[in-house]
Design a protein around this motif. Structure first.
Motif, mmCIF file in Angstrom:
data_model
loop_
_atom_site.group_PDB
_atom_site.id
_atom_site.type_symbol
_atom_site.label_atom_id
_atom_site.label_comp_id
_atom_site.label_asym_id
_atom_site.label_seq_id
_atom_site.Cartn_x
_atom_site.Cartn_y
_atom_site.Cartn_z
ATOM 1 N N LEU A 222 0.877 -1.409 0.119
ATOM 2 C CA LEU A 222 -0.073 0.006 -0.181
ATOM 3 C C LEU A 222 0.949 1.182 -0.083
ATOM 4 O O LEU A 222 1.855 1.317 0.768
ATOM 5 C CB LEU A 222 -0.759 0.017 1.301
ATOM 6 C CG LEU A 222 -1.977 -0.982 1.164
ATOM 7 C CD1 LEU A 222 -2.803 -1.167 2.500
ATOM 8 C CD2 LEU A 222 -2.796 -1.239 0.132
ATOM 9 N N VAL A 223 0.609 1.981 -0.851
ATOM 10 C CA VAL A 223 1.149 3.444 -1.021
ATOM 11 C C VAL A 223 -0.017 4.638 -0.817
ATOM 12 O O VAL A 223 -0.902 4.371 -1.710
ATOM 13 C CB VAL A 223 1.946 3.538 -2.216
ATOM 14 C CG1 VAL A 223 2.600 5.076 -2.609
ATOM 15 C CG2 VAL A 223 3.149 2.648 -2.141
ATOM 16 N N GLN A 224 0.330 5.595 0.112
ATOM 17 C CA GLN A 224 -0.594 6.622 -0.092
ATOM 18 C C GLN A 224 0.131 7.986 -0.536
ATOM 19 O O GLN A 224 0.731 8.627 -0.089
ATOM 20 C CB GLN A 224 -1.020 7.159 1.420
ATOM 21 C CG GLN A 224 -2.126 8.059 1.549
ATOM 22 C CD GLN A 224 -2.442 8.161 3.143
ATOM 23 O OE1 GLN A 224 -1.619 7.690 3.811
ATOM 24 N NE2 GLN A 224 -3.581 8.898 3.360
ATOM 25 N N PRO A 225 -0.515 8.192 -1.843
ATOM 26 C CA PRO A 225 0.181 9.231 -2.918
ATOM 27 C C PRO A 225 0.032 10.849 -2.173
ATOM 28 O O PRO A 225 1.082 11.575 -2.170
ATOM 29 C CB PRO A 225 -0.483 9.223 -4.114
ATOM 30 C CG PRO A 225 -1.941 8.601 -3.950
ATOM 31 C CD PRO A 225 -1.606 7.617 -2.770
ATOM 32 N N LYS A 226 -1.108 10.873 -1.589
ATOM 33 C CA LYS A 226 -1.253 12.187 -0.884
ATOM 34 C C LYS A 226 -2.241 12.129 0.332
ATOM 35 O O LYS A 226 -2.826 10.948 0.625
ATOM 36 C CB LYS A 226 -2.404 12.962 -1.701
ATOM 37 C CG LYS A 226 -1.917 13.489 -3.141
ATOM 38 C CD LYS A 226 -2.906 14.463 -3.811
ATOM 39 C CE LYS A 226 -2.075 14.862 -5.328
ATOM 40 N NZ LYS A 226 -3.124 15.427 -5.961
ATOM 41 N N ASP A 227 -2.250 13.134 1.447
ATOM 42 C CA ASP A 227 -3.045 12.789 2.618
ATOM 43 C C ASP A 227 -4.195 12.772 2.518
ATOM 44 O O ASP A 227 -5.101 11.939 3.253
ATOM 45 C CB ASP A 227 -2.766 13.993 3.407
ATOM 46 C CG ASP A 227 -1.218 14.151 3.882
ATOM 47 O OD1 ASP A 227 -0.479 12.912 3.899
ATOM 48 O OD2 ASP A 227 -0.736 15.421 4.183
ATOM 49 N N ASP A 228 -5.084 13.179 1.496
ATOM 50 C CA ASP A 228 -6.478 13.232 1.568
ATOM 51 C C ASP A 228 -6.913 11.881 0.610
ATOM 52 O O ASP A 228 -8.128 11.922 0.326
ATOM 53 C CB ASP A 228 -7.133 14.484 1.096
ATOM 54 C CG ASP A 228 -6.295 14.955 -0.476
ATOM 55 O OD1 ASP A 228 -5.035 14.313 -0.935
ATOM 56 O OD2 ASP A 228 -6.875 15.616 -1.323
ATOM 57 N N LEU A 229 -6.089 11.301 -0.052
ATOM 58 C CA LEU A 229 -6.358 10.089 -0.685
ATOM 59 C C LEU A 229 -6.047 8.640 0.129
ATOM 60 O O LEU A 229 -5.186 8.490 0.923
ATOM 61 C CB LEU A 229 -5.560 9.861 -2.096
ATOM 62 C CG LEU A 229 -5.935 10.980 -3.131
ATOM 63 C CD1 LEU A 229 -5.173 11.009 -4.347
ATOM 64 C CD2 LEU A 229 -7.293 10.961 -3.305
ATOM 65 N N GLU A 230 -6.824 7.572 -0.202
ATOM 66 C CA GLU A 230 -6.804 6.702 0.496
ATOM 67 C C GLU A 230 -5.520 5.868 -0.091
ATOM 68 O O GLU A 230 -5.152 5.824 -1.336
ATOM 69 C CB GLU A 230 -7.835 5.441 0.462
ATOM 70 C CG GLU A 230 -8.497 5.209 -0.953
ATOM 71 C CD GLU A 230 -9.599 4.250 -0.887
ATOM 72 O OE1 GLU A 230 -9.831 3.630 -1.812
ATOM 73 O OE2 GLU A 230 -10.614 4.775 -0.312
ATOM 74 N N ALA A 231 -4.943 4.787 0.718
ATOM 75 C CA ALA A 231 -3.706 3.993 0.204
ATOM 76 C C ALA A 231 -4.097 3.378 -0.761
ATOM 77 O O ALA A 231 -5.196 2.423 -1.333
ATOM 78 C CB ALA A 231 -3.221 3.175 1.356
ATOM 79 N N ILE A 232 -3.302 3.057 -1.986
ATOM 80 C CA ILE A 232 -3.382 2.220 -3.329
ATOM 81 C C ILE A 232 -2.550 1.279 -3.224
ATOM 82 O O ILE A 232 -1.313 1.114 -2.704
ATOM 83 C CB ILE A 232 -3.027 3.146 -4.420
ATOM 84 C CG1 ILE A 232 -3.900 4.316 -4.261
ATOM 85 C CG2 ILE A 232 -3.383 2.716 -5.717
ATOM 86 C CD1 ILE A 232 -3.457 5.521 -5.614
ATOM 87 N N PRO A 233 -3.078 0.045 -3.370
ATOM 88 C CA PRO A 233 -2.262 -1.306 -3.500
ATOM 89 C C PRO A 233 -1.338 -1.322 -4.739
ATOM 90 O O PRO A 233 -1.997 -1.042 -5.870
ATOM 91 C CB PRO A 233 -3.217 -2.419 -3.547
ATOM 92 C CG PRO A 233 -4.538 -1.808 -4.188
ATOM 93 C CD PRO A 233 -4.359 -0.474 -3.783
ATOM 94 N N GLY A 234 -0.247 -2.022 -4.956
ATOM 95 C CA GLY A 234 0.504 -1.998 -5.917
ATOM 96 C C GLY A 234 1.719 -2.884 -5.735
ATOM 97 O O GLY A 234 1.763 -3.715 -4.682
#
Length: 263
Positions: A222-234
């Motif tokens: 999981l990576v969270q690109p921005k504080d207001d976005l949820e984490a994205i799996p990759g």
């Protein structure tokens, strides 16, 4: 080469022969006097060596007219590497290397010092057992010097199938989704975005290739690109090149070709 190193470890001088420079050949020859499998290997190697000498003696490097049957017929042209390891290689192709090594282990006191690898009550039988698997294979095509790059893994073959399938038929329910990124023009028609080619090249670069070595890979990181976005799996991967280490992370949506209208 590894098997030869094991066979030569603390080999007795009289077993290898006082004047023999090729100790592996001397060992196989001596073992072949009492072991039928080793005797067959000796015969095959002699045939191969005769073919090599005959080929060298003919003008223009033409192959000899008389060719041997079975395995030797397809190995008339041997590389320097194959000639160097011709004894172990021939025993492997003839599927008797495990039997020869097992015979040597069973009679190790005749050929080896007491501290030798093959004289060890544990390591010797383990080596013979490990060779059973390779001897069960059919060597229709031997590994080349660059087989790490020319022989892709199963995962890479599946990935290539998905990447190349972007222009193929999509009506098969069993076919995995291909990596395809398309841009919709104002006219309503669709054409492949130039970025799609870069994306495919990037996905291919995640696998081991001639320039980089894949050290580690793990999916669903999981990576969270921005504080207001949820984490994205990759997919997280670590690659080693000649000069540096590179850490890559790719969203699963891009890997699976389901990017859609996401940014």
């Amino acid at each position: 080469g590894v098997v030869e190193a094991c066979l030569l470890h603390l080999l007795r001088r009289r077993a290898a022969g006082f004047l023999r420079t090729d100790k592996v050949a001397a060992l196989f020859t001596k073992v072949g006097k009492t072991c039928p499998a080793a005797a067959d290997v000796c015969k095959k190697v002699q045939e191969l060596q005769q073919q090599v000498e005959s080929r060298k003696s003919q003008p223009g490097g033409q192959e000899p007219l008389k060719r041997q049957g079975s395995t030797t017929s397809r190995t008339a042209v041997l590389s320097p590497q194959a000639i160097r390891h011709i004894w172990v290689r021939t025993a492997l192709i003839e599927k008797v290397l495990d039997k020869v090594v097992q015979y040597i282990v069973d009679n190790c006191s005749k050929y080896y010092e007491k501290d030798a690898l093959l004289a060890d009550p544990v390591c010797g039988p383990i080596l013979a057992s490990l060779l059973v698997g390779p001897c069960a294979l059919e060597y229709t095509k031997l590994k080349t010097a660059d087989h790490y790059w020319t022989d892709p893994s199963a995962d890479e073959l599946v990935q290539r199938h998905r990447i190349q399938g972007v222009h193929g038929r999509q009506d098969s329910p069993s076919k995995r989704p291909a990596l395809g990124i398309r841009k919709r023009h104002s006219s309503g028609s669709t054409s492949e975005d130039p970025f799609a080619a870069l994306a495919r090249e990037y996905v291919e670069s995640l696998h081991q290739n001639s320039r980089t070595h894949l050290l580690y890979g793990k999916n669903n990181v999981l990576v969270q690109p921005k504080d207001d976005l949820e984490a994205i799996p990759g997919y997280l991967s670590l690659h080693q090149s000649a000069d540096n280490l590179t850490l890559k992370w790719t969203p699963n949506q891009l890997m699976n070709g389901t990017l859609g209208d996401s940014e």
